[in-house]
Design an enzyme around this catalytic site. Structure first.
Site, mmCIF file in Angstrom:
data_model
loop_
_atom_site.group_PDB
_atom_site.id
_atom_site.type_symbol
_atom_site.label_atom_id
_atom_site.label_comp_id
_atom_site.label_asym_id
_atom_site.label_seq_id
_atom_site.Cartn_x
_atom_site.Cartn_y
_atom_site.Cartn_z
ATOM 1 N N HIS A 29 0.868 -1.182 0.000
ATOM 2 C CA HIS A 29 0.000 0.000 0.000
ATOM 3 C C HIS A 29 0.907 1.235 0.000
ATOM 4 O O HIS A 29 2.017 1.196 0.552
ATOM 5 C CB HIS A 29 -0.835 -0.050 1.273
ATOM 6 C CG HIS A 29 -1.910 0.985 1.385
ATOM 7 N ND1 HIS A 29 -1.642 2.284 1.765
ATOM 8 C CD2 HIS A 29 -3.248 0.924 1.185
ATOM 9 C CE1 HIS A 29 -2.769 2.970 1.804
ATOM 10 N NE2 HIS A 29 -3.762 2.174 1.446
ATOM 11 N N ASP A 83 3.287 -4.151 8.259
ATOM 12 C CA ASP A 83 2.029 -3.434 8.051
ATOM 13 C C ASP A 83 0.911 -4.463 8.192
ATOM 14 O O ASP A 83 0.657 -5.252 7.282
ATOM 15 C CB ASP A 83 2.053 -2.798 6.651
ATOM 16 C CG ASP A 83 0.694 -2.219 6.262
ATOM 17 O OD1 ASP A 83 -0.293 -2.425 6.993
ATOM 18 O OD2 ASP A 83 0.634 -1.578 5.191
ATOM 19 N N GLN A 120 -4.238 -5.364 7.006
ATOM 20 C CA GLN A 120 -5.179 -6.337 6.428
ATOM 21 C C GLN A 120 -5.092 -7.705 7.082
ATOM 22 O O GLN A 120 -5.774 -8.635 6.654
ATOM 23 C CB GLN A 120 -4.938 -6.469 4.913
ATOM 24 C CG GLN A 120 -5.172 -5.189 4.144
ATOM 25 C CD GLN A 120 -6.632 -4.735 4.156
ATOM 26 O OE1 GLN A 120 -7.545 -5.493 4.480
ATOM 27 N NE2 GLN A 120 -6.856 -3.471 3.806
ATOM 28 N N LYS A 180 -10.246 -1.075 10.527
ATOM 29 C CA LYS A 180 -10.266 -2.332 9.766
ATOM 30 C C LYS A 180 -10.424 -3.530 10.699
ATOM 31 O O LYS A 180 -10.456 -4.675 10.271
ATOM 32 C CB LYS A 180 -8.983 -2.468 8.950
ATOM 33 C CG LYS A 180 -8.854 -1.376 7.877
ATOM 34 C CD LYS A 180 -7.712 -1.656 6.943
ATOM 35 C CE LYS A 180 -7.227 -0.430 6.218
ATOM 36 N NZ LYS A 180 -8.099 0.000 5.125
ATOM 37 N N CYS A 200 -4.749 2.092 -3.777
ATOM 38 C CA CYS A 200 -3.538 2.689 -3.176
ATOM 39 C C CYS A 200 -2.352 1.730 -3.254
ATOM 40 O O CYS A 200 -1.541 1.651 -2.321
ATOM 41 C CB CYS A 200 -3.761 3.123 -1.732
ATOM 42 S SG CYS A 200 -5.048 4.346 -1.565
HETATM 43 N N1 7TS Z 1 -1.663 -0.656 4.682
HETATM 44 C C1 7TS Z 1 -2.543 -1.500 4.109
HETATM 45 C C2 7TS Z 1 -2.099 -2.879 3.742
HETATM 46 C C3 7TS Z 1 -3.843 -1.073 3.874
HETATM 47 O O1 7TS Z 1 -4.714 -1.916 3.332
HETATM 48 C C4 7TS Z 1 -4.228 0.243 4.218
HETATM 49 C C5 7TS Z 1 -5.602 0.781 3.911
HETATM 50 C C6 7TS Z 1 -3.286 1.053 4.850
HETATM 51 C C7 7TS Z 1 -2.010 0.584 5.041
HETATM 52 C C8 7TS Z 1 -3.642 2.422 5.330
HETATM 53 O O2 7TS Z 1 -4.528 2.317 6.391
HETATM 54 P P1 7TS Z 1 -5.185 3.627 7.046
HETATM 55 O O3 7TS Z 1 -6.205 3.083 7.967
HETATM 56 O O4 7TS Z 1 -4.087 4.349 7.735
HETATM 57 O O5 7TS Z 1 -5.764 4.404 5.905
HETATM 58 N N2 7TS Z 1 -6.220 0.148 2.820
HETATM 59 C C9 7TS Z 1 -7.354 0.531 2.204
HETATM 60 C C10 7TS Z 1 -7.925 -0.215 1.173
HETATM 61 O O6 7TS Z 1 -7.465 -1.272 0.744
HETATM 62 N N3 7TS Z 1 -9.032 0.400 0.751
HETATM 63 O O7 7TS Z 1 -9.193 1.526 1.459
HETATM 64 C C11 7TS Z 1 -8.149 1.612 2.362
#
Ligand code: 7TS
Length: 410
Positions: free
Chosen positions: A127, A204, A207, A230, A368
């Site tokens: 990401h 990270d 997910q 999440k 992303c």
């Molecule tokens: N890393 C991964 C693997 C992610 O899927 C996401 C967000 C982030 C970092 C960033 O997370 P945040 O909560 O700080 O924004 N992924 C997604 C997605 O797959 N669709 O919308 C957000």
């Protein structure tokens, strides 16, 4: 198709009020869990109860409500410590989410301790949140960014990874699970090999956390980042786990109240971890809501739910095998959550729009993760992403929706 597990999914779905509504006149089929998960009543109630009964600022101990808010806020840290199996609660630092947690590591560890000639390794399926902070770190320090190649099926090329590691490698940062492809990366092997090379490892976990409880001690990672939203918790809250010896030597991330021990114009000293990294009034209600999510998850039959999620992925693959004109993007042996695909001759956004008209929520686009889309020479995918409250019937509905979309578009 009926659900063949012994789980009472209906009962679990009843914990999530948002799932029981119609969108565009059709029952909602929510398959965008990788973007954000839905919240059980336990979380919604915990947040509203906090604001209704004890809302106050924390660590300012002047009155009863402040003491109660502080107690619940710090107990929330203990809940997250338990979910990650961290050694102590002080190793859990509240952040706004994964993005901020990764930026914290980049700022307070990598920028402070890396220098020209050092190397950082990420993978090709990250990401943007796990790419850009390291690119900036490299610009500032003169370190170099190396990228683990991704095989055609969406798995990391582990031989190439072994070759990238050297005594120049100072930091490796990879996703536990890919948000775009669903690949579960072999993080234990990645961590062990990086440690053999003398590098620090950041995972990270955005997910991974919704699918199983994490054990940072058995993984032996140095940092682990995730987002509460999440994990069935509120937005605007997440956490970074770090090994104590690293957190202790890191520089503060932001400066202001809470992160100091003593401030004077002749010299300021910093607070202990975790407060050293928590400048300003934190997201107290968010932390309490996240703890409610963790507590809710802990009382569910997690192993059975994990099997159920695997059954959802297997079933989606079976349906895809019988569906003309679908191309799966990411066919790793070990996958969870994300099911990405393209329909021949149709733009992903058009497919997404037509699914939405049938009440089916998916995400379309590059998710992303532009580098992996570039590698596959595609602008994006349609991504259905599953949580434990999804049903096999909903996958039937997804494919019925795709049939309809195909008829309209092609
Ligand atoms: N890393 C991964 C693997 C992610 O899927 C996401 C967000 C982030 C970092 C960033 O997370 P945040 O909560 O700080 O924004 N992924 C997604 C997605 O797959 N669709 O919308 C957000």
């Amino acid at each position: 198709m009926t659900n063949n597990t012994e789980l009472d999914l209906n009962q679990i779905r009843n914990d999530f009020p948002i799932l029981h509504q119609e969108v565009k006149g059709k029952p909602l089929v929510y398959l965008d869990n990788a973007a954000t998960t839905q919240k059980p009543k336990a979380v919604i109630n915990a947040v509203s109860s906090y604001y209704e009964t004890i809302n106050s600022n924390v660590h300012r101990g002047a009155h009863t409500l402040s003491d109660l808010a502080t107690r619940d806020f710090e107990n929330a840290r203990v809940s997250v410590q338990g979910y990650l199996n961290a050694e102590t609660p002080e190793q859990i630092i509240w952040t706004r989410g994964t993005t901020e947690a990764l930026n914290l590591v980049a700022h307070s560890y990598a920028r402070a301790f890396l220098k020209a000639g050092d190397e950082i390794i990420v993978s090709g399926l990250e990401h943007h949140s796990n790419i850009v902070p390291w690119q900036i770190t490299c610009e500032v320090t003169g370190a170099q960014l190396k990228v683990i190649p991704v095989l055609d099926n969406g798995e990391l090329d582990m031989d190439a990874y072994g070759n990238l590691l050297s005594d120049k490698t100072k930091l490796v940062s990879v996703a536990h699970v890919s948000n775009a492809l669903g690949t579960i990366n072999p993080v234990k092997a990645i961590i062990d090999q990086a440690h053999d090379a003398g590098a620090v490892v950041c995972i990270d976990g955005a997910q991974a956390v919704p699918h199983w409880a994490i054990d940072v001690q058995s993984l032996d990672c140095d940092f682990y980042a995730f987002s509460g939203h999440k994990l069935f918790g509120p937005t605007g809250i997440g956490a970074l786990y770090g090994k104590q010896e690293l957190l202790d030597k890191m520089i503060p991330y932001q400066a202001g109240g809470e992160m100091i021990e003593k401030v004077s114009f002749s010299g300021t000293t910093y607070n202990q971890i975790p407060y050293k990294f928590e400048a300003g009034t934190p997201n107290i209600g968010g932390a309490i809501g996240l703890a409610a999510a963790v507590d809710y998850l802990m009382q569910l039959p997690r192993e059975a739910l994990e099997l159920h999620e695997q059954a959802l992925m297997t079933y989606a693959n079976q349906k895809a095998a019988d569906f003309e004109g679908i191309r799966l993007v990411g066919t790793a042996k070990e996958k969870t959550g994300a099911f990405s695909f393209l329909i021949d001759g149709a733009h992903p956004h058009d497919v997404g729009t037509l699914l939405d008209q049938q009440g089916i929520a998916v995400r379309t686009g590059h998710h992303c993760a532009m580098p992996i889309m570039d590698q596959f020479c595609i602008p994006g995918t349609v991504r259905a992403s599953f949580a434990f409250y999804n049903t096999l019937e909903e996958i039937d509905q997804l494919f019925a929706g795709l049939e309809k979309a195909k008829m309209l578009l092609l």
